[in-house]
Write a protein that holds these residues in place. Structure first.
Motif, mmCIF file in Angstrom:
data_model
loop_
_atom_site.group_PDB
_atom_site.id
_atom_site.type_symbol
_atom_site.label_atom_id
_atom_site.label_comp_id
_atom_site.label_asym_id
_atom_site.label_seq_id
_atom_site.Cartn_x
_atom_site.Cartn_y
_atom_site.Cartn_z
ATOM 1 N N ILE A 96 44.589 50.617 59.421
ATOM 2 C CA ILE A 96 44.251 49.295 59.797
ATOM 3 C C ILE A 96 45.635 48.734 59.223
ATOM 4 O O ILE A 96 45.761 48.305 57.959
ATOM 5 C CB ILE A 96 42.785 48.774 58.997
ATOM 6 C CG1 ILE A 96 41.674 49.701 59.400
ATOM 7 C CG2 ILE A 96 42.767 47.439 59.384
ATOM 8 C CD1 ILE A 96 41.466 49.637 60.881
ATOM 9 N N GLY A 97 46.277 48.257 60.109
ATOM 10 C CA GLY A 97 47.610 47.536 59.661
ATOM 11 C C GLY A 97 48.686 48.512 59.015
ATOM 12 O O GLY A 97 48.425 49.831 59.173
ATOM 13 N N SER A 98 49.520 48.171 58.234
ATOM 14 C CA SER A 98 50.360 48.782 57.516
ATOM 15 C C SER A 98 49.885 49.447 56.157
ATOM 16 O O SER A 98 50.612 50.052 55.348
ATOM 17 C CB SER A 98 51.825 48.218 57.409
ATOM 18 O OG SER A 98 51.621 46.968 56.660
ATOM 19 N N ARG A 99 48.957 48.538 55.528
ATOM 20 C CA ARG A 99 48.431 48.674 53.968
ATOM 21 C C ARG A 99 47.075 49.581 53.879
ATOM 22 O O ARG A 99 46.887 49.996 52.699
ATOM 23 C CB ARG A 99 48.306 47.390 53.430
ATOM 24 C CG ARG A 99 49.657 46.601 53.461
ATOM 25 C CD ARG A 99 49.580 45.405 52.959
ATOM 26 N NE ARG A 99 49.501 45.569 51.288
ATOM 27 C CZ ARG A 99 48.884 44.540 50.688
ATOM 28 N NH1 ARG A 99 48.426 43.443 51.087
ATOM 29 N NH2 ARG A 99 48.928 44.907 49.351
ATOM 30 N N TYR A 100 46.518 49.607 54.967
ATOM 31 C CA TYR A 100 44.891 50.128 54.729
ATOM 32 C C TYR A 100 44.547 51.220 55.677
ATOM 33 O O TYR A 100 45.292 51.364 56.651
ATOM 34 C CB TYR A 100 44.029 48.920 55.147
ATOM 35 C CG TYR A 100 44.037 47.539 54.212
ATOM 36 C CD1 TYR A 100 43.984 47.675 52.797
ATOM 37 C CD2 TYR A 100 44.913 46.482 54.630
ATOM 38 C CE1 TYR A 100 44.212 46.544 52.164
ATOM 39 C CE2 TYR A 100 45.222 45.591 54.219
ATOM 40 C CZ TYR A 100 44.998 45.501 52.728
ATOM 41 O OH TYR A 100 45.054 44.250 52.072
ATOM 42 N N THR A 101 43.741 52.214 55.018
ATOM 43 C CA THR A 101 43.128 53.122 55.910
ATOM 44 C C THR A 101 41.687 53.307 55.794
ATOM 45 O O THR A 101 41.096 53.224 54.815
ATOM 46 C CB THR A 101 43.724 54.427 54.970
ATOM 47 O OG1 THR A 101 45.098 54.612 55.187
ATOM 48 C CG2 THR A 101 43.103 55.934 56.387
ATOM 49 N N ALA A 102 40.943 53.295 56.888
ATOM 50 C CA ALA A 102 39.366 53.240 57.020
ATOM 51 C C ALA A 102 39.141 54.578 57.177
ATOM 52 O O ALA A 102 39.742 55.270 58.058
ATOM 53 C CB ALA A 102 39.040 52.465 58.345
ATOM 54 N N HIS A 103 38.495 55.264 56.222
ATOM 55 C CA HIS A 103 37.697 56.299 56.123
ATOM 56 C C HIS A 103 36.397 56.929 56.759
ATOM 57 O O HIS A 103 35.912 57.730 57.376
ATOM 58 C CB HIS A 103 37.634 56.874 54.767
ATOM 59 C CG HIS A 103 38.984 56.964 54.115
ATOM 60 N ND1 HIS A 103 39.871 57.926 54.322
ATOM 61 C CD2 HIS A 103 39.662 56.089 53.116
ATOM 62 C CE1 HIS A 103 41.189 57.702 53.590
ATOM 63 N NE2 HIS A 103 40.918 56.467 52.973
ATOM 64 N N GLN A 104 35.592 55.909 56.568
ATOM 65 C CA GLN A 104 34.258 56.134 56.861
ATOM 66 C C GLN A 104 33.290 54.933 57.282
ATOM 67 O O GLN A 104 33.489 53.705 56.723
ATOM 68 C CB GLN A 104 33.322 56.803 55.661
ATOM 69 C CG GLN A 104 31.854 56.980 55.733
ATOM 70 C CD GLN A 104 31.343 57.377 54.288
ATOM 71 O OE1 GLN A 104 31.810 57.796 53.693
ATOM 72 N NE2 GLN A 104 29.942 57.339 54.461
ATOM 73 N N ILE A 105 32.611 54.915 58.223
ATOM 74 C CA ILE A 105 31.716 53.586 58.727
ATOM 75 C C ILE A 105 30.443 53.485 57.849
ATOM 76 O O ILE A 105 29.857 54.333 57.563
ATOM 77 C CB ILE A 105 31.265 53.979 60.156
ATOM 78 C CG1 ILE A 105 32.416 53.935 61.088
ATOM 79 C CG2 ILE A 105 30.323 52.698 60.771
ATOM 80 C CD1 ILE A 105 31.965 54.300 62.493
ATOM 81 N N LEU A 106 30.386 52.180 57.394
ATOM 82 C CA LEU A 106 29.602 51.709 56.668
ATOM 83 C C LEU A 106 28.474 51.041 57.198
ATOM 84 O O LEU A 106 27.017 51.275 56.781
ATOM 85 C CB LEU A 106 29.902 50.811 55.475
ATOM 86 C CG LEU A 106 31.031 51.515 54.413
ATOM 87 C CD1 LEU A 106 31.392 50.304 53.319
ATOM 88 C CD2 LEU A 106 30.252 52.710 53.530
ATOM 89 N N GLY A 107 28.674 50.381 58.295
ATOM 90 C CA GLY A 107 27.640 49.532 59.199
ATOM 91 C C GLY A 107 28.396 49.151 60.379
ATOM 92 O O GLY A 107 29.409 49.123 60.628
#
Length: 412
Positions: free
Chosen positions: A5-16
């Motif tokens: 997500i962008g250059s700074r963040y990584t999404a690992h798991q869906i919470l909702g």
């Protein structure tokens, strides 16, 4: 599967998931975060993206102990995301679903926390617009408060405002969840800070009673009740708390307290509520399905048919309750003045016998029609029987003498 997500963040798991987007458990430069990734159709809306960027300063500057802070706003290709603090816990709706209603001390403590968060937001010029149990998170890792309550934090600040663009809503649409919408929003007026107070008072009522004061049934009926009906008293709570609820559920926005005043008043009531158990009140949250065909055909009694839970209802027909990050920023037509005027006036959700239909419902009208037809048929039978009896009596009675009218003695 992880995604950038962008250059700074990584999404690992869906919470909702919700109608506005999906919340992911993510990782950033400073550790774990929650990332709300808005829907692709929203990210492709250039007007919304521009509004998103404009709101960046206001949203990033909102920091408070009872607000889930927004750390960053990401605009990257088709990704439009809010990066927020990660709260280790659950949301208030999940707790309500599990416990049905809370002890008054815990309910008031949670409402006071939310009111504190709203006071900070309103002071910064930010109106939440969608206060509801789904948007209240409970910090399970922090110390317990009054009545065993967990610290409450209000989340999703800015989401309703971002989606509520003039082009999307115009003058004929509203945004929010019908059970918690202030009357002025239903009537098409711009949302001010007072709409958050009305919504929070509705949430507090729900925490105490197990149901919202004006919820249940078709969304249009819910909206009409906000404008035309008064709230049903809750037995068993101190009068000071009830008067506070009534003031904050006032139809006129100017009659409601400010968030800071509400927080202070609620905390003053906490000692009075210590040790009180959850209220024992009748629950108008279930009623028989309004199927008039069986009523009129003499089928099984309504009380024996499947019941429907009464509570917050979706604006989208057939929508199912979503998960711990429920968003219902869904547009809906504002009822016309004649529709609002056509509603039942008086007290909303008045107590009634088990299985009895709600006044004004389709089932109520069907029962009323059936009762009228039964009474009319009975009256016809009684009239026919009376006429028959009269005719039979008349045939068996001899006619009076012809000179009966002249039989009185003459006056000397």
């Amino acid at each position: 599967m992880a995604r950038r997500i962008g250059s700074r963040y990584t999404a690992h798991q869906i919470l909702g998931r919700g109608s506005a987007g999906t919340v992911w458990l993510g990782e950033g430069p400073e550790g774990p975060v929650a990332i709300k990734l808005l829907r692709e159709d929203l990210s492709s809306d250039q007007e919304l993206v521009g509004r998103f960027v404009q709101e960046r300063t206001a949203l990033l500057g909102l920091e408070h102990a009872h607000v889930v802070s927004v750390r960053d706003l990401v605009v990257d290709g088709n990704d439009l995301a809010l990066v927020m603090d990660l709260v280790r816990g659950t949301d208030l709706r999940t707790r309500l679903d599990r416990e049905r209603r809370l002890a008054p001390e815990a309910a008031v403590a949670i409402a006071a926390d939310v009111a504190d968060g709203l006071a900070a937001a309103h002071a910064a010029g930010v109106v939440h617009r969608d206060v509801k149990p789904e948007n209240v998170l409970l910090d399970m890792q922090g110390p317990l408060g009054p009545g065993g309550s967990h610290r409450a934090l209000l989340t999703d600040f800015g989401v309703a405002k971002l989606i509520d663009t003039p082009r999307r809503t115009r003058a004929s649409k509203i945004i929010g969840t019908p059970d918690y919408l202030a009357p002025e929003i239903v009537e098409g007026l711009p949302p001010r800070a007072a709409v958050d107070i009305y919504a929070l008072a509705t949430v507090l009522y729900e925490l105490l009673a197990g149901f919202t004061p004006f919820g249940g049934g078709h969304p249009g009926a819910v909206l009409r009740r906000h404008v035309t009906e008064t709230v049903v008293p809750l037995p068993g709570i101190p009068d000071e708390l009830w008067q506070l609820l009534v003031q904050c559920l006032a139809k006129a926005p100017a009659s409601r307290l400010r968030a800071s005043e509400l927080a202070a008043r609620l905390r003053e009531l906490l000692p009075l509520l210590a040790g009180m158990p959850p209220l024992d009140v009748d629950e108008p949250d279930t009623e028989p399905a309004e199927d008039t065909s069986e009523e009129l055909s003499g089928a099984a009694p309504a009380a024996e048919r499947t019941v429907r839970r009464r509570g917050a209802v979706p604006l989208v027909p057939g929508a199912k309750p979503s998960d711990s990050n429920r968003d219902t920023h869904t547009s809906m037509r504002v009822p016309a003045p004649d529709e609002l005027a056509g509603g039942a006036h008086g007290t909303a959700r008045a107590p009634r016998a088990a299985g009895a239909p709600r006044p004004g419902s389709a089932r109520n009208r069907a029962v009323t029609r059936r009762r009228r037809l039964t009474l009319a048929a009975a009256a016809t039978l009684v009239t026919a029987a009376a006429v028959g009896t009269w005719l039979a009596t008349a045939e068996d009675t001899p006619p009076p003498p012809q000179d009966q009218k002249n039989s009185a003695p003459a006056t000397p």
